[in-house]
Design a protein around this motif. Sequence first.
Motif, PDB file in Angstrom:
ATOM      1  N   GLU A 228       0.822  -1.210   0.000  1.00 57.98           N
ATOM      2  CA  GLU A 228       0.000   0.000   0.000  1.00 57.98           C
ATOM      3  C   GLU A 228       0.857   1.261   0.000  1.00 57.98           C
ATOM      4  O   GLU A 228       0.521   2.261  -0.648  1.00 57.98           O
ATOM      5  N   VAL A 231       2.031   1.789  -3.520  1.00 56.36           N
ATOM      6  CA  VAL A 231       0.989   2.364  -4.374  1.00 56.36           C
ATOM      7  C   VAL A 231       0.953   3.881  -4.205  1.00 56.36           C
ATOM      8  O   VAL A 231       0.841   4.627  -5.174  1.00 56.36           O
ATOM      9  N   GLU A 232       1.083   4.303  -2.948  1.00 51.55           N
ATOM     10  CA  GLU A 232       1.096   5.742  -2.679  1.00 51.55           C
ATOM     11  C   GLU A 232       2.261   6.423  -3.394  1.00 51.55           C
ATOM     12  O   GLU A 232       2.103   7.483  -3.992  1.00 51.55           O
ATOM     13  N   GLY A 235       1.502   6.596  -7.047  1.00 51.19           N
ATOM     14  CA  GLY A 235       0.481   7.617  -7.285  1.00 51.19           C
ATOM     15  C   GLY A 235       1.097   9.003  -7.266  1.00 51.19           C
ATOM     16  O   GLY A 235       0.721   9.885  -8.046  1.00 51.19           O
ATOM     17  N   ASP A 236       2.071   9.176  -6.387  1.00 53.22           N
ATOM     18  CA  ASP A 236       2.788  10.437  -6.280  1.00 53.22           C
ATOM     19  C   ASP A 236       3.593  10.698  -7.549  1.00 53.22           C
ATOM     20  O   ASP A 236       3.543  11.764  -8.147  1.00 53.22           O
ATOM     21  N   ALA A 239       1.327  11.405 -10.568  1.00 49.80           N
ATOM     22  CA  ALA A 239       0.325  12.468 -10.402  1.00 49.80           C
ATOM     23  C   ALA A 239       0.416  13.480 -11.540  1.00 49.80           C
ATOM     24  O   ALA A 239       1.501  13.804 -12.007  1.00 49.80           O
ATOM     25  N   ARG A 241      -0.567  13.008 -14.528  1.00 53.91           N
ATOM     26  CA  ARG A 241      -0.692  12.314 -15.812  1.00 53.91           C
ATOM     27  C   ARG A 241      -1.631  11.112 -15.711  1.00 53.91           C
ATOM     28  O   ARG A 241      -2.456  10.882 -16.570  1.00 53.91           O
ATOM     29  N   LEU A 244      -4.402   7.098  -9.940  1.00 54.15           N
ATOM     30  CA  LEU A 244      -4.484   5.683  -9.564  1.00 54.15           C
ATOM     31  C   LEU A 244      -5.641   5.458  -8.601  1.00 54.15           C
ATOM     32  O   LEU A 244      -5.963   6.310  -7.782  1.00 54.15           O
ATOM     33  N   ARG A 245      -6.238   4.283  -8.735  1.00 51.60           N
ATOM     34  CA  ARG A 245      -7.274   3.864  -7.801  1.00 51.60           C
ATOM     35  C   ARG A 245      -6.918   2.472  -7.310  1.00 51.60           C
ATOM     36  O   ARG A 245      -6.567   1.599  -8.106  1.00 51.60           O
ATOM     37  N   LEU A 246      -7.002   2.277  -6.007  1.00 50.13           N
ATOM     38  CA  LEU A 246      -6.677   0.974  -5.425  1.00 50.13           C
ATOM     39  C   LEU A 246      -7.978   0.306  -4.992  1.00 50.13           C
ATOM     40  O   LEU A 246      -8.722   0.856  -4.180  1.00 50.13           O
ATOM     41  N   ILE A 247      -8.271  -0.856  -5.574  1.00 47.83           N
ATOM     42  CA  ILE A 247      -9.521  -1.558  -5.286  1.00 47.83           C
ATOM     43  C   ILE A 247      -9.217  -2.850  -4.529  1.00 47.83           C
ATOM     44  O   ILE A 247      -8.431  -3.666  -4.987  1.00 47.83           O
TER      45      ILE A 247
ATOM     46  N   LEU B  10      -3.420  10.984  -3.061  1.00 45.46           N
ATOM     47  CA  LEU B  10      -3.110  10.763  -4.474  1.00 45.46           C
ATOM     48  C   LEU B  10      -3.715   9.491  -5.028  1.00 45.46           C
ATOM     49  O   LEU B  10      -3.939   9.377  -6.219  1.00 45.46           O
ATOM     50  N   VAL B  11      -3.959   8.536  -4.178  1.00 50.89           N
ATOM     51  CA  VAL B  11      -4.538   7.291  -4.653  1.00 50.89           C
ATOM     52  C   VAL B  11      -5.926   7.131  -4.040  1.00 50.89           C
ATOM     53  O   VAL B  11      -6.084   7.149  -2.834  1.00 50.89           O
ATOM     54  N   GLU B  12      -6.912   7.003  -4.901  1.00 45.91           N
ATOM     55  CA  GLU B  12      -8.266   6.822  -4.420  1.00 45.91           C
ATOM     56  C   GLU B  12      -8.423   5.377  -3.956  1.00 45.91           C
ATOM     57  O   GLU B  12      -7.922   4.454  -4.596  1.00 45.91           O
ATOM     58  N   ARG B  13      -9.147   5.184  -2.853  1.00 40.61           N
ATOM     59  CA  ARG B  13      -9.337   3.829  -2.341  1.00 40.61           C
ATOM     60  C   ARG B  13     -10.754   3.377  -2.547  1.00 40.61           C
ATOM     61  O   ARG B  13     -11.683   4.146  -2.439  1.00 40.61           O
ATOM     62  N   SER B  14     -10.917   2.103  -2.844  1.00 33.66           N
ATOM     63  CA  SER B  14     -12.235   1.528  -3.017  1.00 33.66           C
ATOM     64  C   SER B  14     -12.174   0.127  -2.452  1.00 33.66           C
ATOM     65  O   SER B  14     -11.395  -0.691  -2.905  1.00 33.66           O
ATOM     66  N   ALA B  15     -13.011  -0.144  -1.453  1.00 31.68           N
ATOM     67  CA  ALA B  15     -12.892  -1.403  -0.725  1.00 31.68           C
ATOM     68  C   ALA B  15     -13.714  -2.513  -1.355  1.00 31.68           C
ATOM     69  O   ALA B  15     -14.250  -3.361  -0.677  1.00 31.68           O
ATOM     70  N   GLY B  16     -13.827  -2.534  -2.657  1.00 31.35           N
ATOM     71  CA  GLY B  16     -14.683  -3.529  -3.284  1.00 31.35           C
ATOM     72  C   GLY B  16     -16.124  -3.170  -2.993  1.00 31.35           C
ATOM     73  O   GLY B  16     -16.413  -2.095  -2.481  1.00 31.35           O
ATOM     74  N   ARG B  79       2.385  19.901 -16.853  1.00 28.08           N
ATOM     75  CA  ARG B  79       3.812  19.693 -16.632  1.00 28.08           C
ATOM     76  C   ARG B  79       4.564  20.672 -17.508  1.00 28.08           C
ATOM     77  O   ARG B  79       4.078  21.107 -18.539  1.00 28.08           O
TER      78      ARG B  79
END
Lengths: 268, 137
Positions: A228, A231-232, A235-236, A239, A241, A244-247, B10-16, B79
């Motif tokens: 995790e 992933v951060e 994502g950094d 950023a 461009r 990210l989404r973590l499912i 920065l990272v969106e979370r989705s718990a299923g 950028r």
Amino acid sequence: MTAQSHVEEPEGDLGNGTLCYVYGIVPSDIDMPEGLSGTDGNEPALVRHGDVAAVVSTVNVDRPLGTREDLLAHERVVESLAARTTVLPMRFGAVMATADAVIDELMAPYHDWFADVLADLAGRVEFIIAGTYVRDTVLREVIMANPEAMRLRENVRRLSADAGYYERIRLGELIVQALEGMRETDNAALAEAMAPYAVAVAPRQPVGDDAAADVAFLVSDAGRERFEAAVEDLGDRWAGRVRLRLIGPLAPYDFVPPAPEEVASWDS
Amino acid sequence: MTVSQTPGPLVERSAGGGLADVVELILDRGLVIDAFVRISLVGIEVITIDARVVVASVDTYLRFAEATNRLDLYEKGGRDLPGLVESMTESGARGGARGKAKGILDAARETIEEVADRREEAREPRRVRPSRREREP
């Protein structure tokens, strides 16, 4: 073998107008979470056989399966179980005649295979990382790198919608093709960047106009924190461009092995 | 869908639990019961949603052309240019080569065939067969 079998009778009458919906396979030593709502609002139960158990509930036969509610029920039950144990999820739509048939035809012949696969996946969960392009950023990249697209864009800006119709289409086509190439590169980059933090990696097919990447990772409980954090970091770095989404955590849908070819007890 | 921002912005979370995120998992992954069971499998009618069928069409092309048209190429805040050019040349080389591909009619035909093939594949091994395909609502 049947002596070890134990059926917690699901609600409803499996022999009369209702059938047995199978969500997945779990180790038999777990307790069902209370108050879960499965297909048709029926509470799922375990059909135990030896070391493994099938998670089932009754489903009505008088209608096709596949409503939004059916899909949500499947997902809800599998994920509730995945939160507390290892689940081999069935693909949506697994329906058998009766709970007895689940034991005789599914659990008994495949008991050892299920047990082995569950042991392999124990303590591991799936995460999916999905990336979406920041549209303006990638459009700029495409236009600046492609002289034909640059020229078409200038023409399209000068011409009326009608006059520039075919140039518009050509421009859009060039962009879509360029994005396909980028997507391939970025999907591979995502898989590579996160592979050191995962037990296994399964690249998927990114879908959608702005999709950048879509990769499934099998992650061990012990390695989850590092995964995790990584992933951060990614994502950094991405950023501006790619977002990210973590499912997850999810049941290991992308990591169940193919069914065994033959089963010794099949002809018995 | 449960989306929380807990670990970082920065990272969106989705718990299923969100159908949009998992519909393809449920329909295309997991153990296929047909592979295990042959007798008491019930051929119940299943309506499936093919979330994967997203095709490059004229509409998509026009949408991208429009977005590109509106785009300010040298806008500040994105950028900075040197970094942009650097990453472009890399991805652009690949994109450019593909850009020469086929005309729109060929692309459309291929797309239709692909979809038809996909449906055949999807149907082939399943006794539980899809009767109707819809896009995810």
